[in-house]
Design a protein around this motif. Structure first.
Motif, short mmCIF file in Angstrom:
data_model
loop_
_atom_site.label_atom_id
_atom_site.label_comp_id
_atom_site.label_asym_id
_atom_site.label_seq_id
_atom_site.Cartn_x
_atom_site.Cartn_y
_atom_site.Cartn_z
N ALA A 1 34.61 50.37 14.95
CA ALA A 1 34.01 50.52 13.93
C ALA A 1 35.12 50.43 12.75
N ALA A 2 36.17 51.13 13.46
CA ALA A 2 37.49 51.23 12.17
C ALA A 2 37.63 49.85 12.17
N ALA A 3 37.97 49.20 12.99
CA ALA A 3 38.76 48.01 13.06
C ALA A 3 38.14 46.97 12.03
N ARG A 4 36.28 46.93 12.57
CA ARG A 4 35.65 45.64 11.83
C ARG A 4 35.95 46.63 9.86
N GLU A 5 35.60 48.04 9.39
CA GLU A 5 35.05 48.27 8.63
C GLU A 5 36.49 47.92 7.58
N ASN A 6 37.86 47.89 7.68
CA ASN A 6 39.06 48.18 7.72
C ASN A 6 39.51 46.48 7.54
N GLY A 7 38.72 45.47 7.90
CA GLY A 7 39.54 44.07 8.57
C GLY A 7 40.34 43.99 9.02
N ARG A 8 40.49 44.46 10.28
CA ARG A 8 41.72 44.72 11.48
C ARG A 8 41.60 44.31 12.45
N ILE A 9 42.75 44.15 13.35
CA ILE A 9 42.56 43.69 14.30
C ILE A 9 43.00 44.91 15.69
N LEU A 10 41.83 45.14 16.45
CA LEU A 10 41.86 45.66 17.41
C LEU A 10 41.99 45.26 18.75
N SER A 11 42.83 45.34 19.88
CA SER A 11 43.22 44.46 21.11
C SER A 11 43.53 45.76 22.31
N VAL A 12 43.06 46.01 23.13
CA VAL A 12 43.33 46.78 23.81
C VAL A 12 43.70 46.19 26.13
N VAL A 13 44.96 46.92 26.02
CA VAL A 13 44.95 46.39 26.89
C VAL A 13 44.91 45.77 28.03
N ALA A 14 44.99 44.63 28.39
CA ALA A 14 43.98 44.93 30.34
C ALA A 14 44.99 43.14 30.11
N GLN A 15 46.13 44.12 30.65
CA GLN A 15 47.19 42.94 31.04
C GLN A 15 47.21 41.78 32.34
N ASN A 16 46.17 42.71 33.38
CA ASN A 16 46.05 41.94 34.61
C ASN A 16 45.38 40.46 34.71
N ARG A 17 45.12 40.16 33.44
CA ARG A 17 43.65 39.64 32.75
C ARG A 17 45.48 37.94 32.42
N PHE A 18 46.44 38.62 32.07
CA PHE A 18 47.20 37.51 31.22
C PHE A 18 48.52 37.42 33.66
N ARG A 19 47.79 36.80 34.39
CA ARG A 19 48.90 36.25 35.37
C ARG A 19 48.02 35.08 36.56
N ASP A 20 48.59 34.53 36.89
CA ASP A 20 48.23 32.51 37.51
C ASP A 20 47.16 34.05 38.91
N ASP B 1 49.91 36.98 22.54
CA ASP B 1 48.18 36.65 22.67
C ASP B 1 47.81 37.40 21.15
N VAL B 2 47.85 38.85 21.58
CA VAL B 2 48.22 39.62 19.79
C VAL B 2 48.95 39.24 18.70
N LEU B 3 50.19 38.93 18.73
CA LEU B 3 51.16 37.88 17.78
C LEU B 3 50.50 37.53 17.53
N ALA B 4 49.84 35.91 18.08
CA ALA B 4 49.01 34.94 17.80
C ALA B 4 48.40 35.34 16.74
N ALA B 5 47.55 36.21 17.60
CA ALA B 5 46.21 36.61 16.52
C ALA B 5 46.29 37.30 15.13
N VAL B 6 47.20 37.91 15.18
CA VAL B 6 47.86 38.79 13.92
C VAL B 6 48.01 37.78 12.81
N ARG B 7 48.86 36.68 13.59
CA ARG B 7 49.32 35.64 12.86
C ARG B 7 48.04 34.54 11.73
N ASP B 8 47.48 34.09 12.93
CA ASP B 8 46.15 33.32 12.26
C ASP B 8 44.57 34.23 11.65
N ARG B 9 44.93 35.82 12.18
CA ARG B 9 43.80 36.03 11.90
C ARG B 9 42.59 35.56 12.07
#
Length: 387
Positions: A111-130, A303-311
């Motif tokens: 809710a805080a992310a939505r209400e403030n128009g911000r990006i929220l990401s949660v670490v799940a680094q194992n999806r980023f593995r070959d 990915d998060v840096l790109a999301a922050v940059r590209d909104r």
């Protein structure tokens, strides 16, 4: 140049800093915060960010710095308050797993992310593995057929001193044991590959850590429409041999990588030699996987840096983090109440709230030590599926 702050300078912060340093043309870690007196200042040089300013108050850091993004790498019980504070200050957030110990906390963060128009990401680094990406690509292809059975072994090993660290080993400060803080990696992958189950049954115990209140071993069965998934969550498994084994109607695939495809004789028994054509087709698909440019924390940070940059929405957002916590919560509820728990959980479910686990969870043993810090490196398991 995006300006990055790190909240919490314990061992896991090292992976965040190293991840950001892979993209030094795009971002810079300019601030570290840790409430332990002097810790952030001491850790600057160790982390290779000697130019970063050190703070002992999150509020002071957020007020003094013009940050674009913060990584929150603190104990789970603190995630919600810190995330909400950063989002309300106009800063995007990457928060370590688990997202929070309760669904109520997760929803407050979303809710805080939505209400403030911000990006929220949660670490799940194992999806980023070959290896995990390859397994998902094969499952998505349909070559294994409808899934019938999955075995998930989130097998870790931790000695008694592990739970001596001040915030580990209690339901209140850690939020749970190995199911929440270790197996959440594999539970997230299970959700990513199979979707959410309809219901959960589980048992919990503490088999080998007499200095912790929380479970060090759980076994859960996830019920899908027709399939079953068994999930073992553990910090008592020597060798940390972790695996995901998926049985489909036409073939079995697993990580560590293995492919088997049986076909029936007229009497229904397996025919010698199986189905080599299907095995070859699956192997060819796996071999065609295009390696990821960055894996693990670095992959998610990219990915998060790109999301922050590209909104834009990050690959893993707050809803993804919440789904993993919901599954963990259902496992705890099933194990504690000794009954099958249906999903999704509603806000009326007592386990939706933060205090219910603290109130109802068994104290397997009393926590007997509380040290402020520990020496030694983090190890992340003995098999490729563990990292």
């Amino acid at each position: 140049m995006l300006k990055i702050g790190i909240i919490g300078t314990g061992s896991i912060a090292t992976l965040h800093v190293q991840g950001y340093q892979r993209f030094e043309q795009e971002c810079e870690v300019v601030a570290l915060c840790d409430t332990a007196p002097g810790k952030a200042a001491t850790r600057r040089e160790e982390l290779g960010v000697g130019q970063a300013r050190a703070y002992e108050s999150v509020e002071e850091m957020l007020a003094a710095e013009h940050l674009d993004l913060v990584s929150i790498a603190t104990p789970p019980s603190t995630h919600a308050a810190l995330t909400v504070a950063a989002l309300r200050a106009g800063v995007d957030v990457l928060v370590e797993k688990p997202m929070a110990p309760s669904l109520a906390d997760c929803d407050a963060m979303i809710a805080a992310a939505r209400e403030n128009g911000r990006i929220l990401s949660v670490v799940a680094q194992n999806r980023f593995r070959d290896d995990t990406a390859t397994l998902k690509e094969v499952l998505d292809s349909g070559l294994v057929g409808p899934v019938s059975h999955v075995q998930v072994s989130s097998a870790w090993w931790r000695g008694l001193p592990y739970y001596d660290l001040w915030w580990r080993g209690t339901w209140e400060s850690e939020g749970g044991g190995c199911t929440l803080n270790h197996a959440i990696h594999h539970l997230d992958l299970t959700l990513w590959m199979l979707g959410a189950p309809r219901s959960v049954t589980a048992v919990l115990t503490n088999a080998a850590h007499e200095n912790a209140e929380v479970e060090d071993l759980s076994v859960a069965v996830l019920q899908y429409d027709r399939a079953l998934a068994e999930v073992t969550s553990s910090v008592v498994h020597h060798g940390e041999e972790q695996a995901i084994v998926v049985q489909g109607r036409h073939a079995r695939v697993s990580q560590p990588w293995s492919v088997v495809a049986d076909v029936a004789q007229p009497n229904g028994f397996p025919a010698p030699g199986g189905d080599p054509a299907r095995v070859a087709e699956i192997e060819a698909l796996a071999a065609a996987h295009r390696p990821l440019e960055h894996e693990g924390h670095a992959g998610q940070i990219c990915d998060v840096l790109a999301a922050v940059r590209d909104r834009r929405r990050p690959a893993i957002d707050g809803e993804d983090g919440r789904r993993a916590v919901e599954l963990v919560t259902a496992i705890y509820e099933a194990g504690i109440e000794r009954r099958t728990v249906d999903l999704p959980l509603s806000p009326e479910d007592p386990y939706y709230q933060a205090g219910t686990l603290v109130e109802r969870a068994p104290r397997f043993f009393a926590k007997t030590a509380s040290v402020p810090d520990q020496a030694g490196a983090i190890s992340v398991g003995g098999s490729p599926a563990a990292r």
